[in-house]
Design a protein around this motif. Structure first.
Motif, PDB file in Angstrom:
ATOM      1  N   ASN A 506      51.433   6.626  95.620  1.00  0.00           N
ATOM      2  CA  ASN A 506      51.788   8.041  95.588  1.00  0.00           C
ATOM      3  C   ASN A 506      51.248   8.809  96.792  1.00  0.00           C
ATOM      4  OD1 ASN A 506      49.173   7.782  94.706  1.00  0.00           O
ATOM      5  ND2 ASN A 506      49.318   9.344  93.125  1.00  0.00           N
ATOM      6  N   TYR A 507      50.528   8.103  97.683  1.00  0.00           N
ATOM      7  CA  TYR A 507      50.117   8.697  98.954  1.00  0.00           C
ATOM      8  C   TYR A 507      51.029   8.244 100.088  1.00  0.00           C
ATOM      9  CZ  TYR A 507      45.810  10.418  96.845  1.00  0.00           C
ATOM     10  OH  TYR A 507      44.907  11.088  96.067  1.00  0.00           O
ATOM     11  N   ILE A 508      52.120   7.617  99.732  1.00  0.00           N
ATOM     12  CA  ILE A 508      53.145   7.251 100.707  1.00  0.00           C
ATOM     13  C   ILE A 508      54.369   8.094 100.401  1.00  0.00           C
ATOM     14  CG2 ILE A 508      54.562   5.392 101.638  1.00  0.00           C
ATOM     15  CD1 ILE A 508      52.463   3.426 100.632  1.00  0.00           C
ATOM     16  N   GLY A 509      54.808   8.884 101.388  1.00  0.00           N
ATOM     17  CA  GLY A 509      55.899   9.819 101.138  1.00  0.00           C
ATOM     18  C   GLY A 509      57.268   9.169 101.287  1.00  0.00           C
ATOM     19  N   GLN A 510      58.218   9.946 101.780  1.00  0.00           N
ATOM     20  CA  GLN A 510      59.583   9.462 101.926  1.00  0.00           C
ATOM     21  C   GLN A 510      59.677   8.384 103.006  1.00  0.00           C
ATOM     22  OE1 GLN A 510      62.317  10.362 100.127  1.00  0.00           O
ATOM     23  NE2 GLN A 510      60.908  11.503  98.814  1.00  0.00           N
TER      24      GLN A 510
END
Length: 649
Positions: A506-510
């Protein structure tokens, strides 16, 4: 009650004070400081206090003070809900009465032969600690008389109520002399317990100990959100890295106790199971092994949640969450007892996280979220532990003979001592690698499926799946030199980043894949060393060569009509299209053989309003065929029809 109060000021006889001093106890707990003087004065007691607050000494010491060891008759009766609690209470009373010559304590509970119990009762015993069912059997047999009972204690009364002993307790109390002093202790005070108190206690003194935040601070509560690793792997990792003396692992079923205990034993840990299917002799032996240090990990069901008091227990691990908050309180109460410190850890799946606030409310404490040791941290722990073991071996062992053998091997094989040492180290670490494989990438959750067949977490499925990154993070966009033409998928990028720089999903975006490169959003202001490590990470055998970029990740365009138009299949939501289509939903003018909606034209399968010829029609239509709805013409069905056939007219 002030912390300066000591047992010596409470009026206890010297024989008990000397025993307490030998045990290292000088200051009473709040429940002891309040209850002991009341009971010494002969008052009935209604005690309300949580588990682990010292209730056994609160009723045991003043009750023992009134016993005459010269009289070989039962003078004190303690009722306990479980065998384990009965054994624990009896053991504590024996320790308190060690200086009272001639004092005997007998324990009566089910699952044990009657013979030894009958012999103890025949010899004469002053203190009886019993579970309700077995005590009732002895009363009916006539093997025990209650006429001389001076003090009766109901310990963990709420648990006896939960176990269905209410009528049994009332039956037993009716057999006691009217002048018997009564003490009822309970963690909670439901109405049925109060009714027992009103019926059998005479003007009792109510001693209630409020939740003590200072005491609860002795138990540090933590929770791990189950993600990435399964619970079994997490248990292995904690069993290896936690600094514990002894640990209880609570599971939900008896079968789980056996499976986990066997698994941990195969991994080299000293573990044992404890459950209701075991005989009483087996259970007593297992608890004794835990006391002696021959077992370090006990895998148990809630059968031992109440009553088990082993000073060695420093950690409680809730592998499976308990059914209610009260059970959680009693579970974690197995550590941090009598002023000792402890740690309680629970494994919570995402859908179970809401339970944490109920546990916090019940304990008056805070549950901190924790992270599981990573594979890299596990490797460092193993290296450090092995280094200490080898150093101790060098210091404590004469290695001259082994050194000579190594030198001989080195000469024969033309190897250096370092090479041989490295080979031995390699052989040693095969079962537990000093550099474990990297953890799997954290997976995106759509429900769950645990290792026992529950619904589970799903990984990435490529670009079609929309990611849900944290909304509270400021993002930077990075260009990665891998793309579709290299066979790259979104899950490859997520896995590589998560594994190599230990970044949760969830700390990796699009993420957007292009032909020769990709774009990914990562948290702003990432440390330089992390970015440097990210540059060398490889995907599909190509380095990412990550660099910040000003390129913008555009939202994906919405596909017209929902799905693409392959195979002549068009589904629109209120959209109109002119053309020939064999599978159409929506409004369209044209020829269509499978149509739902409004259309003017020839259609053989039509639902909606249409003017034309249709053989299968539902709705309003002016034409000739199979018709449902309103139509002015010749048809089979309709609300109104002006023709030769009967309709609804």
């Amino acid at each position: 009650m002030s912390n300066s109060v000591e047992f010596s000021s409470l009026g206890l006889p010297e024989s008990l004070l000397s025993a307490l001093s030998a045990m290292g106890f000088t200051s009473p707990t709040p429940i002891q400081a309040q209850a002991i003087p009341f009971m010494l004065d002969g008052h009935d007691i209604l005690g309300e206090a949580a588990t682990g607050t010292g209730k056994t000494a609160a009723f045991g010491l003043p009750a023992l003070a009134g016993i005459d060891p010269r009289q070989r008759a039962a003078q004190m009766l303690v009722l306990a809900p479980t065998r384990e609690l009965a054994i624990q209470v009896a053991t504590a009373l024996e320790e308190f009465a060690v200086n009272m010559k001639g004092m005997r304590v007998t324990t009566l509970y089910g699952g044990q032969p009657y013979g030894p119990q009958l012999r103890d009762l025949e010899r004469g015993t002053q203190v009886v600690v019993a579970t309700p069912g077995r005590l009732m059997d002895h009363i009916r047999r006539g093997s025990i008389e209650l006429d001389s009972i001076q003090c009766c204690v109901l310990d963990e009364a709420d648990e006896m109520l939960n176990m269905g002993f209410l009528e049994d307790i009332e039956w037993i109390l009716e057999h006691l002399p009217d002048q018997t002093q009564m003490a009822l202790f309970s963690a909670t005070m439901p109405n049925q317990i109060r009714r027992i108190a009103e019926r059998f206690l005479k003007d009792p003194k109510h001693v209630k100990i409020a939740s003590d935040r200072t005491q609860k601070a002795n138990i540090v509560q933590k929770a791990w959100k189950v993600s990435g690793l399964n619970k079994l792997t997490a248990l292995e990792r904690l069993s290896e890295t936690l600094d514990y003396d002894a640990m209880i692992v609570f599971v939900r079923t008896r079968n789980d106790t056996m499976e986990l205990a066997n698994h941990l034993n195969n991994m080299g840990f000293k573990a044992a199971a404890l459950n209701g299917d075991m005989s009483q002799q087996q259970r007593e032996h297992t608890v004794a092994q835990l006391h002696k240090g021959k077992i370090n990990i006990l895998i148990a069901t809630d059968v031992v949640a109440r009553g088990l008091d082993v000073p060695r227990i420093t950690h409680v691990l809730n592998f499976d969450l308990p059914m209610d908050s009260e059970s959680y309180v009693h579970r974690i109460g197995r550590t941090g007892r009598a002023g000792r410190s402890g740690e309680a850890i629970l494994f919570a799946r995402p859908r179970e996280l809401r339970q944490l606030r109920f546990y916090e409310r019940s304990t008056g404490g805070t549950i901190e979220m924790m992270e599981m040791p990573t594979a890299e941290e596990l490797g460092k722990h193993r290296v450090a532990k092995l280094s200490v073991e080898l150093a101790e071996c060098v210091a404590q062992t004469d290695l001259a003979e082994m050194t000579g053998m190594l030198q001989e091997m080195a000469e024969q094989n033309e190897l250096s001592m370092e090479q041989l040492a490295a080979a031995l180290l390699f052989q040693r670490q095969r079962s537990k690698p000093l550099k474990p494989k990297a953890d799997p990438a954290p997976r995106f959750e759509r429900g769950e499926r645990g290792e026992r067949g529950e619904r589970g977490e799903r990984g990435e499925r490529g670009e079609r799946r929309e990611r849900k990154p944290r909304p509270d993070i400021q993002w930077d966009t990075y260009r990665l030199e891998v793309g579709r033409e290299h066979g790259t998928q979104v899950k490859d990028i997520v896995g590589a980043i998560a594994n190599e720089i230990q970044l949760e999903s969830n700390y990796i975006g699009q993420i957007r894949l292009h032909d020769a490169h990709s774009l990914v959003q990562l948290p702003a202001a990432m440390p330089a060393d992390v970015l440097s490590k990210l540059k060398s990470v490889t995907v599909r055998s190509r380095p990412l060569a990550a660099e910040r970029t000003n390129e913008v990740i555009e939202p994906r365009p919405r596909r017209e009509g929902g799905r693409d138009d392959r195979r002549g299949g068009f589904r629109g939501e209120g959209r109109r299209r002119d053309g020939d289509n064999s599978n159409f939903r929506g409004r369209r003018d044209g020829e269509n053989s499978n149509f739902r909606g409004r259309r003017d034209g020839d259609n053989s399968n039509f639902r909606g309003r249409r003017d034309g010829d249709n053989s299968n029609f539902r709705g309003r239509r002016d034409g000739d065929s199979n018709f449902r709805g309103r139509r002015d013409d010749d048809g089979q069905r309709g609300r109104r029809r002006d023709n030769d056939s009967y309709g609804n007219r």
